[in-house]
Scaffold this active site. Structure first.
Site, PDB file in Angstrom:
ATOM      1  N   CYS A 193      29.354  68.786  97.393  1.00 20.41           N
ATOM      2  CA  CYS A 193      30.014  67.662  98.066  1.00 20.41           C
ATOM      3  C   CYS A 193      30.995  68.105  99.150  1.00 20.41           C
ATOM      4  O   CYS A 193      31.463  67.280  99.933  1.00 20.41           O
ATOM      5  CB  CYS A 193      30.716  66.777  97.045  1.00 20.41           C
ATOM      6  SG  CYS A 193      29.610  66.190  95.764  1.00 20.41           S
ATOM      7  N   ASN A 249      28.435  57.836  95.695  1.00 21.22           N
ATOM      8  CA  ASN A 249      28.746  59.232  96.024  1.00 21.22           C
ATOM      9  C   ASN A 249      27.470  59.876  96.579  1.00 21.22           C
ATOM     10  O   ASN A 249      26.515  60.093  95.835  1.00 21.22           O
ATOM     11  CB  ASN A 249      29.228  59.948  94.755  1.00 21.22           C
ATOM     12  CG  ASN A 249      29.580  61.398  95.001  1.00 21.22           C
ATOM     13  OD1 ASN A 249      29.237  61.977  96.025  1.00 21.22           O
ATOM     14  ND2 ASN A 249      30.257  62.002  94.047  1.00 21.22           N
ATOM     15  N   HIS A 278      36.015  62.990 100.795  1.00 20.28           N
ATOM     16  CA  HIS A 278      34.752  62.828 100.074  1.00 20.28           C
ATOM     17  C   HIS A 278      34.796  61.541  99.258  1.00 20.28           C
ATOM     18  O   HIS A 278      35.787  61.244  98.594  1.00 20.28           O
ATOM     19  CB  HIS A 278      34.531  64.043  99.170  1.00 20.28           C
ATOM     20  CG  HIS A 278      33.357  63.885  98.263  1.00 20.28           C
ATOM     21  ND1 HIS A 278      32.126  63.437  98.703  1.00 20.28           N
ATOM     22  CD2 HIS A 278      33.222  64.105  96.920  1.00 20.28           C
ATOM     23  CE1 HIS A 278      31.298  63.391  97.681  1.00 20.28           C
ATOM     24  NE2 HIS A 278      31.925  63.791  96.601  1.00 20.28           N
TER      25      HIS A 278
HETATM   26  O1  UT7 Z   1      31.150  64.478  93.976  1.00 17.77           O
HETATM   27  C1  UT7 Z   1      31.870  65.523  93.397  1.00 17.77           C
HETATM   28  C2  UT7 Z   1      33.194  65.074  92.970  1.00 17.77           C
HETATM   29  N1  UT7 Z   1      33.046  64.151  91.859  1.00 17.77           N
HETATM   30  C3  UT7 Z   1      34.082  63.488  91.455  1.00 17.77           C
HETATM   31  O2  UT7 Z   1      35.133  63.583  92.057  1.00 17.77           O
HETATM   32  C4  UT7 Z   1      33.989  62.641  90.196  1.00 17.77           C
HETATM   33  C5  UT7 Z   1      35.263  62.796  89.418  1.00 17.77           C
HETATM   34  N2  UT7 Z   1      35.293  62.040  88.186  1.00 17.77           N
HETATM   35  C6  UT7 Z   1      35.337  60.694  88.148  1.00 17.77           C
HETATM   36  O3  UT7 Z   1      35.248  60.047  89.161  1.00 17.77           O
HETATM   37  C7  UT7 Z   1      35.571  60.030  86.820  1.00 17.77           C
HETATM   38  O4  UT7 Z   1      35.967  60.991  85.851  1.00 17.77           O
HETATM   39  C8  UT7 Z   1      34.325  59.257  86.304  1.00 17.77           C
HETATM   40  C9  UT7 Z   1      34.047  58.033  87.181  1.00 17.77           C
HETATM   41  C10 UT7 Z   1      33.107  60.149  86.263  1.00 17.77           C
HETATM   42  C11 UT7 Z   1      34.594  58.749  84.878  1.00 17.77           C
HETATM   43  O5  UT7 Z   1      35.752  57.920  84.888  1.00 17.77           O
HETATM   44  P1  UT7 Z   1      36.893  58.149  83.795  1.00 17.77           P
HETATM   45  O6  UT7 Z   1      37.926  57.125  84.026  1.00 17.77           O
HETATM   46  O7  UT7 Z   1      37.298  59.591  83.866  1.00 17.77           O
HETATM   47  O8  UT7 Z   1      36.148  57.806  82.472  1.00 17.77           O
HETATM   48  P2  UT7 Z   1      36.018  58.699  81.158  1.00 17.77           P
HETATM   49  O9  UT7 Z   1      35.095  59.840  81.380  1.00 17.77           O
HETATM   50  O10 UT7 Z   1      37.392  58.971  80.627  1.00 17.77           O
HETATM   51  O11 UT7 Z   1      35.312  57.692  80.179  1.00 17.77           O
HETATM   52  C12 UT7 Z   1      36.012  56.513  79.695  1.00 17.77           C
HETATM   53  C13 UT7 Z   1      35.069  55.710  78.843  1.00 17.77           C
HETATM   54  C14 UT7 Z   1      34.348  56.558  77.789  1.00 17.77           C
HETATM   55  O12 UT7 Z   1      34.209  55.785  76.615  1.00 17.77           O
HETATM   56  P3  UT7 Z   1      35.189  56.012  75.377  1.00 17.77           P
HETATM   57  O13 UT7 Z   1      35.059  57.452  74.982  1.00 17.77           O
HETATM   58  O14 UT7 Z   1      36.562  55.686  75.890  1.00 17.77           O
HETATM   59  O15 UT7 Z   1      34.676  55.050  74.357  1.00 17.77           O
HETATM   60  C15 UT7 Z   1      32.981  56.755  78.412  1.00 17.77           C
HETATM   61  O16 UT7 Z   1      31.978  56.976  77.441  1.00 17.77           O
HETATM   62  O17 UT7 Z   1      34.062  55.129  79.666  1.00 17.77           O
HETATM   63  C16 UT7 Z   1      32.775  55.423  79.106  1.00 17.77           C
HETATM   64  N3  UT7 Z   1      31.801  55.474  80.190  1.00 17.77           N
HETATM   65  C17 UT7 Z   1      31.129  54.398  80.608  1.00 17.77           C
HETATM   66  N4  UT7 Z   1      31.141  53.125  80.208  1.00 17.77           N
HETATM   67  C18 UT7 Z   1      30.339  52.260  80.849  1.00 17.77           C
HETATM   68  C19 UT7 Z   1      31.431  56.543  80.920  1.00 17.77           C
HETATM   69  N5  UT7 Z   1      30.509  56.179  81.832  1.00 17.77           N
HETATM   70  C20 UT7 Z   1      30.304  54.849  81.664  1.00 17.77           C
HETATM   71  C21 UT7 Z   1      29.482  53.897  82.273  1.00 17.77           C
HETATM   72  N6  UT7 Z   1      29.519  52.626  81.857  1.00 17.77           N
HETATM   73  N7  UT7 Z   1      28.665  54.219  83.302  1.00 17.77           N
END
Ligand code: UT7
Length: 302
Positions: A96, A259, A229
């Site tokens: 990225c 993304n 990005h």
């Molecule tokens: O391109 C390269 C650079 N990439 C990035 O910069 C991405 C960086 N990371 C992010 O943008 C975020 O970490 C994500 C968008 C990937 C995830 O967001 P988050 O706020 O960090 O969520 P999380 O991983 O803490 O997950 C929170 C909850 C979890 O459930 P529990 O454990 O709280 O029950 C996940 O299982 O959200 C759940 N979850 C979803 N729920 C519905 C994860 N993905 C999804 C989904 N739909 N698609």
């Protein structure tokens, strides 16, 4: 978006995706449409906007992690599709951060006299490497391409560049599979530790922005537009806030594209220019961050 994924048995919702990422829509290339095809489309638009023709180009750099083939490079395939031959053409693989890396390389080649008129492209078909059983990644990425023409000139242009990598973090964002002996070895689908990437991204986007400003002898007050990005609106807004930039100086297009990895920065730049926001003379900060771990910034007067 979520309804289509739910039909495949994935537990997600549009509300979760919009609230956690800012992504509302994305685009997937049709079967048989490759990175070089998207790159061609973006390149022709960039050439037209620059008032140049393909024959003026003496360097092609394509930033991509989803090339048409293992080899030759997508840049060589693009060169052929543009109907030209002879000029240097190669791919840059910095995931990225790829477009920011490619722009820095093109700038250095122009400044050292190795090139005069460069076509720099970010192009991706990430839909091909998504695991549609993994809701933590498959809702995030889309396909797209963006391109710029960069020419030698006595006036900047690019004021400063700042690139970094830290291979200790290879595992937090990767597509680990490979091809050997005629077979796919390992997992060829994207893997990401979202929270680890999130934390590092917030940190390095701030440090790269400050470093490139210092190199250019400019301050945050000089920045008219921040184009980071386009991965997560929360990361982008946090970067702007840390730099004390008002949010109306932040260009965000991930709501319409998702993304798109190396394509995200040039796509956002294109939308910002064509919508009349970024204008000639504006000072623009481009920032990339992603797999590797890689990151970097380019400061330019448009
Ligand atoms: O391109 C390269 C650079 N990439 C990035 O910069 C991405 C960086 N990371 C992010 O943008 C975020 O970490 C994500 C968008 C990937 C995830 O967001 P988050 O706020 O960090 O969520 P999380 O991983 O803490 O997950 C929170 C909850 C979890 O459930 P529990 O454990 O709280 O029950 C996940 O299982 O959200 C759940 N979850 C979803 N729920 C519905 C994860 N993905 C999804 C989904 N739909 N698609």
């Amino acid at each position: 978006m979520a309804a289509l994924l739910a039909a495949r048995g994935l537990q997600t919702s549009d509300q979760w995706i919009v609230e956690r990422t800012g992504i509302r829509a994305r685009h997937f290339a049709d079967d048989g449409v490759n990175s070089s095809d998207l790159a061609l489309h973006a390149s022709l638009a960039a050439l037209q906007a620059a008032g140049r023709v393909a024959q003026d180009i003496d360097l092609i750099i394509v930033a991509t992690s989803t090339p048409d083939m293992i080899f030759p490079s997508t840049a060589c395939i693009l060169q052929h599709k543009l109907g030209i031959a002879g000029c240097a053409a190669f791919d840059v693989q910095a995931v990225c951060s790829g477009f920011v890396y490619a722009l820095a390389v093109a700038d250095a080649m122009i400044k050292t006299g190795s090139a005069r008129c460069a076509l720099v492209v970010g192009s991706e078909v990430f839909s091909r490497i998504l695991d549609f059983n993994d809701r933590t990644t498959c809702v995030l990425f889309g396909d797209g391409a963006g391109a710029v023409v960069l020419e030698a000139s006595n006036e900047p242009g690019i004021l400063a560049t700042d690139l970094h990598a830290d291979g200790r973090h290879v595992g937090i964002l990767c597509t680990p599979g490979t091809v050997a002996g005629g077979q796919v070895l390992g997992d060829p689908l994207l893997k990401m530790d979202g929270q680890a990437v999130f934390k590092l991204a917030v940190q390095v986007l701030d440090s790269a922005a400050r470093a490139v400003l210092e190199k250019a002898g400019r301050s945050t007050d000089d920045v008219d537009w921040l184009i980071p990005h386009q991965a997560n609106i929360r990361i982008m807004q946090s970067t702007a806030k840390k730099l004390k930039l008002p949010l109306d100086k932040l260009i965000a297009t991930l709501d319409e594209h998702g993304n798109t990895s190396a394509a995200s920065v040039p796509l956002a730049l294109d939308v910002a220019v064509r919508s009349g926001r970024v204008k000639r003379g504006d000072t623009v900060m481009l920032e990339g961050v992603g797999g590797g771990f890689t990151w970097g910034a380019v400061l330019l007067d448009f």
